[in-house]
Design an enzyme around this catalytic site. Sequence first.
Site, PDB file in Angstrom:
ATOM      1  CB  THR A  40     -16.708  74.368 -15.541  1.00 28.65           C
ATOM      2  OG1 THR A  40     -17.068  73.437 -15.119  1.00 28.65           O
ATOM      3  CG2 THR A  40     -14.694  73.390 -15.536  1.00 28.65           C
ATOM      4  CG  HIS A  43     -13.698  77.652 -11.793  1.00 23.29           C
ATOM      5  ND1 HIS A  43     -13.358  78.796 -10.980  1.00 23.29           N
ATOM      6  CD2 HIS A  43     -14.914  77.391 -11.934  1.00 23.29           C
ATOM      7  CE1 HIS A  43     -15.025  78.446 -10.252  1.00 23.29           C
ATOM      8  NE2 HIS A  43     -15.590  77.099 -10.314  1.00 23.29           N
TER       9      HIS A  43
END
Length: 342
Positions: A40, A43
């Site tokens: 995450t 990203h």
Amino acid sequence: MQALVKTKAGPGLELREVPRPAIGINDVLVRVRKTGICGTDLHIESWDPWAATAIKPPLIVGHEFVGEIVEVGSNVADFHPGEIVSGEGHVTCGRCRHCLAGRRHLCANTIGLGVGRDGAFAEYVVLPMTNIWHHWPGIDDEVAAIFDPFGNAVHTALAFNVLGEDVLVSGAGPIGLMATAVAKHAGARYVVVSEPNAYRRNLATKMGATVAVDPGERDLHDVQRELGMVEGFDVALEMSGNAAALRSAIDNMAHGGGVAILGIPTAEISLDVNAIVFKMLTLRGIYGREMYETWYKMSVMLQSGLDIRPAITHRFSYRDHEAAFAAARSGDSGKVIMDWRA
Ligand code: NAD
Ligand code: ZN
């Protein structure tokens, strides 16, 4: 305090001096020791299409951490300064049907630490007391730092019974690696890991995989035959987010098997529903961790000999965050840790 901040829409993160977070009456303030880098965070750093819609800068990123409590709100009675804690990264609403019933992992109004509120890649982080896990004595600092993804691994690996069963793990990223060790610890007979990256296949073997295969080179039916398996896999843990991996898992399942799906695909996946029907498979989506049943199980399994430390491969100071993120992104790594002490 120093913090790693997404300052504006677009790629990159900045190490910045920002104010120490203020605490409310129900909050706990933690001096961060060590953090783990999650997909995450990658990203958000690269600002992919998901990040562009989900993230509202400025935001301190990061959600995997261990630290020491330095201050608690006036309403907090169960946590005290000096205690070593990690945070459950899903802050739930407390008011919906599931929250009220104690099934907080099913809350539909979850806010993610380091996603929807300021996170843990900082010298201090604040969380509601309901999101604090007080570690049991003797916990290893680095293991404690990755309780969040370790919890993903445990939640998924224990979604179906694995004792005396044959398990397929698709994807040997940090979570697949930990899930491999958990499945073995929980009594699986064979744990077959499917992973295209050679570095990670090697790590999977260290985590206890019976065999780690490259899905581009080996057909899982052949692997089954070599192991003397006749029924198919009883349990599959989908930890790659890859369409071909999920299809291959379904194709290799035994009748009545369970497929626990943690991996997050980037697009829709078409599946052979006939295979799901006629093999009478159960497909189950897994998100986050059960609060706090998963955390309890993690702690108990560490005390009963589970070792996830081989999944941790790289360590950096927070000042070298660019190198740390590059190591995590390379694929030739397991879990990457950043140390937040000066
Ligand atoms: P990761 O990206 O590091 O690992 C995924 C692995 O899958 C990689 O090693 C990759 O080489 C491998 N892979 C790619 N194609 C494959 C194929 N065809 N067959 C087998 N393996 C293949 O991710 P991670 O941090 O270990 O997380 C695992 C997955 O879980 C990711 O998809 C992540 O987004 C997701 N995730 C979900 C939750 C949740 O709560 N549901 C939480 C954290 C992460
Ligand atoms: Zn809720």
